[in-house]
Design a protein around this motif. Sequence first.
Motif, PDB file in Angstrom:
ATOM      1  N   MET A  65      -1.780   1.959 -12.542  1.00 20.25           N
ATOM      2  CA  MET A  65      -0.517   1.483 -11.970  1.00 20.25           C
ATOM      3  C   MET A  65      -0.730   1.010 -10.537  1.00 20.25           C
ATOM      4  O   MET A  65      -0.245  -0.048 -10.137  1.00 20.25           O
ATOM      5  CB  MET A  65       0.527   2.605 -12.023  1.00 20.25           C
ATOM      6  CG  MET A  65       1.910   2.214 -11.557  1.00 20.25           C
ATOM      7  SD  MET A  65       2.364   2.692  -9.876  1.00 20.25           S
ATOM      8  CE  MET A  65       1.773   4.320  -9.676  1.00 20.25           C
ATOM      9  N   LEU A  66      -1.481   1.773  -9.736  1.00 22.16           N
ATOM     10  CA  LEU A  66      -1.767   1.377  -8.353  1.00 22.16           C
ATOM     11  C   LEU A  66      -2.550   0.068  -8.314  1.00 22.16           C
ATOM     12  O   LEU A  66      -2.269  -0.815  -7.497  1.00 22.16           O
ATOM     13  CB  LEU A  66      -2.558   2.475  -7.631  1.00 22.16           C
ATOM     14  CG  LEU A  66      -1.769   3.683  -7.174  1.00 22.16           C
ATOM     15  CD1 LEU A  66      -2.714   4.764  -6.661  1.00 22.16           C
ATOM     16  CD2 LEU A  66      -0.784   3.299  -6.092  1.00 22.16           C
ATOM     17  N   LYS A  67      -3.520  -0.062  -9.178  1.00 20.81           N
ATOM     18  CA  LYS A  67      -4.332  -1.281  -9.223  1.00 20.81           C
ATOM     19  C   LYS A  67      -3.455  -2.498  -9.530  1.00 20.81           C
ATOM     20  O   LYS A  67      -3.581  -3.544  -8.897  1.00 20.81           O
ATOM     21  CB  LYS A  67      -5.419  -1.124 -10.275  1.00 20.81           C
ATOM     22  CG  LYS A  67      -6.380  -2.298 -10.330  1.00 20.81           C
ATOM     23  CD  LYS A  67      -7.426  -2.088 -11.397  1.00 20.81           C
ATOM     24  CE  LYS A  67      -6.881  -2.574 -12.711  1.00 20.81           C
ATOM     25  NZ  LYS A  67      -7.841  -2.649 -13.780  1.00 20.81           N
ATOM     26  N   ARG A  68      -2.538  -2.340 -10.492  1.00 26.86           N
ATOM     27  CA  ARG A  68      -1.643  -3.461 -10.824  1.00 26.86           C
ATOM     28  C   ARG A  68      -0.711  -3.798  -9.672  1.00 26.86           C
ATOM     29  O   ARG A  68      -0.424  -4.962  -9.408  1.00 26.86           O
ATOM     30  CB  ARG A  68      -0.824  -3.114 -12.069  1.00 26.86           C
ATOM     31  CG  ARG A  68      -1.626  -3.137 -13.330  1.00 26.86           C
ATOM     32  CD  ARG A  68      -0.754  -2.912 -14.554  1.00 26.86           C
ATOM     33  NE  ARG A  68      -1.578  -2.503 -15.673  1.00 26.86           N
ATOM     34  CZ  ARG A  68      -1.576  -1.308 -16.216  1.00 26.86           C
ATOM     35  NH1 ARG A  68      -0.763  -0.369 -15.769  1.00 26.86           N
ATOM     36  NH2 ARG A  68      -2.360  -1.034 -17.224  1.00 26.86           N
ATOM     37  N   GLN A  69      -0.212  -2.775  -8.983  1.00 23.16           N
ATOM     38  CA  GLN A  69       0.681  -3.017  -7.851  1.00 23.16           C
ATOM     39  C   GLN A  69      -0.031  -3.736  -6.713  1.00 23.16           C
ATOM     40  O   GLN A  69       0.549  -4.552  -6.025  1.00 23.16           O
ATOM     41  CB  GLN A  69       1.248  -1.699  -7.318  1.00 23.16           C
ATOM     42  CG  GLN A  69       2.324  -1.098  -8.159  1.00 23.16           C
ATOM     43  CD  GLN A  69       2.849   0.203  -7.569  1.00 23.16           C
ATOM     44  OE1 GLN A  69       2.209   0.817  -6.711  1.00 23.16           O
ATOM     45  NE2 GLN A  69       4.001   0.636  -8.041  1.00 23.16           N
ATOM     46  N   MET A  70      -1.289  -3.404  -6.511  1.00 24.37           N
ATOM     47  CA  MET A  70      -2.031  -3.937  -5.374  1.00 24.37           C
ATOM     48  C   MET A  70      -2.731  -5.262  -5.677  1.00 24.37           C
ATOM     49  O   MET A  70      -3.294  -5.870  -4.778  1.00 24.37           O
ATOM     50  CB  MET A  70      -3.084  -2.914  -4.922  1.00 24.37           C
ATOM     51  CG  MET A  70      -2.505  -1.599  -4.459  1.00 24.37           C
ATOM     52  SD  MET A  70      -1.456  -1.764  -3.020  1.00 24.37           S
ATOM     53  CE  MET A  70      -2.648  -2.216  -1.800  1.00 24.37           C
ATOM     54  N   PHE A  71      -2.701  -5.731  -6.907  1.00 23.06           N
ATOM     55  CA  PHE A  71      -3.431  -6.931  -7.275  1.00 23.06           C
ATOM     56  C   PHE A  71      -3.019  -8.113  -6.406  1.00 23.06           C
ATOM     57  O   PHE A  71      -1.856  -8.495  -6.348  1.00 23.06           O
ATOM     58  CB  PHE A  71      -3.204  -7.270  -8.749  1.00 23.06           C
ATOM     59  CG  PHE A  71      -4.009  -8.443  -9.215  1.00 23.06           C
ATOM     60  CD1 PHE A  71      -5.357  -8.291  -9.485  1.00 23.06           C
ATOM     61  CD2 PHE A  71      -3.427  -9.686  -9.356  1.00 23.06           C
ATOM     62  CE1 PHE A  71      -6.108  -9.369  -9.906  1.00 23.06           C
ATOM     63  CE2 PHE A  71      -4.171 -10.758  -9.771  1.00 23.06           C
ATOM     64  CZ  PHE A  71      -5.520 -10.614 -10.046  1.00 23.06           C
ATOM     65  N   GLY A  72      -3.990  -8.689  -5.698  1.00 24.99           N
ATOM     66  CA  GLY A  72      -3.752  -9.869  -4.880  1.00 24.99           C
ATOM     67  C   GLY A  72      -3.030  -9.615  -3.582  1.00 24.99           C
ATOM     68  O   GLY A  72      -2.657 -10.552  -2.876  1.00 24.99           O
ATOM     69  N   ARG A  73      -2.787  -8.367  -3.221  1.00 20.23           N
ATOM     70  CA  ARG A  73      -1.991  -8.084  -2.025  1.00 20.23           C
ATOM     71  C   ARG A  73      -2.824  -7.715  -0.810  1.00 20.23           C
ATOM     72  O   ARG A  73      -2.457  -8.009   0.302  1.00 20.23           O
ATOM     73  CB  ARG A  73      -1.018  -6.961  -2.298  1.00 20.23           C
ATOM     74  CG  ARG A  73       0.025  -7.350  -3.292  1.00 20.23           C
ATOM     75  CD  ARG A  73       1.054  -6.297  -3.394  1.00 20.23           C
ATOM     76  NE  ARG A  73       2.046  -6.707  -4.373  1.00 20.23           N
ATOM     77  CZ  ARG A  73       3.198  -6.166  -4.508  1.00 20.23           C
ATOM     78  NH1 ARG A  73       3.539  -5.171  -3.738  1.00 20.23           N
ATOM     79  NH2 ARG A  73       4.036  -6.597  -5.418  1.00 20.23           N
ATOM     80  N   ALA A  74      -3.889  -6.995  -1.000  1.00 21.55           N
ATOM     81  CA  ALA A  74      -4.652  -6.532   0.146  1.00 21.55           C
ATOM     82  C   ALA A  74      -6.095  -6.298  -0.287  1.00 21.55           C
ATOM     83  O   ALA A  74      -6.459  -6.498  -1.435  1.00 21.55           O
ATOM     84  CB  ALA A  74      -4.057  -5.239   0.700  1.00 21.55           C
ATOM     85  N   ASN A  75      -6.883  -5.821   0.658  1.00 22.80           N
ATOM     86  CA  ASN A  75      -8.293  -5.609   0.334  1.00 22.80           C
ATOM     87  C   ASN A  75      -8.526  -4.207  -0.209  1.00 22.80           C
ATOM     88  O   ASN A  75      -7.604  -3.403  -0.351  1.00 22.80           O
ATOM     89  CB  ASN A  75      -9.157  -5.871   1.576  1.00 22.80           C
ATOM     90  CG  ASN A  75      -8.798  -4.946   2.730  1.00 22.80           C
ATOM     91  OD1 ASN A  75      -8.095  -3.957   2.536  1.00 22.80           O
ATOM     92  ND2 ASN A  75      -9.276  -5.272   3.921  1.00 22.80           N
ATOM     93  N   ILE A  76      -9.785  -3.906  -0.465  1.00 23.07           N
ATOM     94  CA  ILE A  76     -10.153  -2.645  -1.093  1.00 23.07           C
ATOM     95  C   ILE A  76      -9.851  -1.441  -0.202  1.00 23.07           C
ATOM     96  O   ILE A  76      -9.601  -0.346  -0.696  1.00 23.07           O
ATOM     97  CB  ILE A  76     -11.657  -2.678  -1.503  1.00 23.07           C
ATOM     98  CG1 ILE A  76     -11.994  -1.520  -2.441  1.00 23.07           C
ATOM     99  CG2 ILE A  76     -12.556  -2.643  -0.283  1.00 23.07           C
ATOM    100  CD1 ILE A  76     -11.439  -1.663  -3.792  1.00 23.07           C
ATOM    101  N   ASP A  77      -9.833  -1.641   1.114  1.00 19.54           N
ATOM    102  CA  ASP A  77      -9.560  -0.517   2.026  1.00 19.54           C
ATOM    103  C   ASP A  77      -8.158   0.051   1.820  1.00 19.54           C
ATOM    104  O   ASP A  77      -7.978   1.270   1.789  1.00 19.54           O
ATOM    105  CB  ASP A  77      -9.736  -0.950   3.490  1.00 19.54           C
ATOM    106  CG  ASP A  77     -11.175  -1.348   3.798  1.00 19.54           C
ATOM    107  OD1 ASP A  77     -12.080  -0.784   3.144  1.00 19.54           O
ATOM    108  OD2 ASP A  77     -11.378  -2.219   4.663  1.00 19.54           O
ATOM    109  N   LEU A  78      -7.168  -0.819   1.689  1.00 16.16           N
ATOM    110  CA  LEU A  78      -5.799  -0.342   1.467  1.00 16.16           C
ATOM    111  C   LEU A  78      -5.679   0.324   0.095  1.00 16.16           C
ATOM    112  O   LEU A  78      -5.020   1.356  -0.046  1.00 16.16           O
ATOM    113  CB  LEU A  78      -4.798  -1.491   1.594  1.00 16.16           C
ATOM    114  CG  LEU A  78      -3.328  -1.119   1.430  1.00 16.16           C
ATOM    115  CD1 LEU A  78      -2.921  -0.051   2.456  1.00 16.16           C
ATOM    116  CD2 LEU A  78      -2.447  -2.330   1.576  1.00 16.16           C
ATOM    117  N   LEU A  79      -6.328  -0.243  -0.915  1.00 10.01           N
ATOM    118  CA  LEU A  79      -6.308   0.364  -2.235  1.00 10.01           C
ATOM    119  C   LEU A  79      -6.924   1.766  -2.189  1.00 10.01           C
ATOM    120  O   LEU A  79      -6.396   2.714  -2.764  1.00 10.01           O
ATOM    121  CB  LEU A  79      -7.062  -0.510  -3.236  1.00 10.01           C
ATOM    122  CG  LEU A  79      -7.140   0.007  -4.674  1.00 10.01           C
ATOM    123  CD1 LEU A  79      -5.741   0.187  -5.254  1.00 10.01           C
ATOM    124  CD2 LEU A  79      -7.968  -0.910  -5.536  1.00 10.01           C
TER     125      LEU A  79
END
Length: 163
Positions: free
Chosen positions: A141-155
């Motif tokens: 769910m987190l991966k889908r929310q973050m897709f295309g939004r920020a870099n790996i550090d925020l994830l």
Amino acid sequence: MTGSFLNPQNFAITIGKPTAPVKVTEPSEKPLTPKSATWLVLRREEKREDAKADQELLAQIQAQNSELAKAIALSQDFAELVRQRQPEKLDGWLERATQSALKAFERFAGSLRNDYKAVKAGVTLPWSTGPVEGHINRLKMLKRQMFGRANIDLLKLRVLYET
């Protein structure tokens, strides 16, 4: 055809006339959907709202169709076998399911036999993969929310520090 509704003038006159109100009533029973039928068969006795009515409906369904009666019995037996952790009943259930002449149960029993050791362990041992599955679901769910939004550090921050 004079005087019929095929005459547009007569039809227009009848549209304007007041009619008696139509009384709409709620159906006395909820329709049996696949989801409600599944719950009817598999819900535990102590969690039923109206156990007597549920049992009557199940008996009525079983009386109408012998194949459905077999399917209900096999489903309830398997649910009890898993819930009560009764590995000694697994082989008997697999045999009954294979010989039931119900294709879905034959396929299900075949797939359980293909991974028999894991199924037997799942019925026998008290451990569950539920917590792990929950974490995997949360990560997806987190991966889908973050897709295309920020870099790996925020994830990484969102994964490590739950909000």
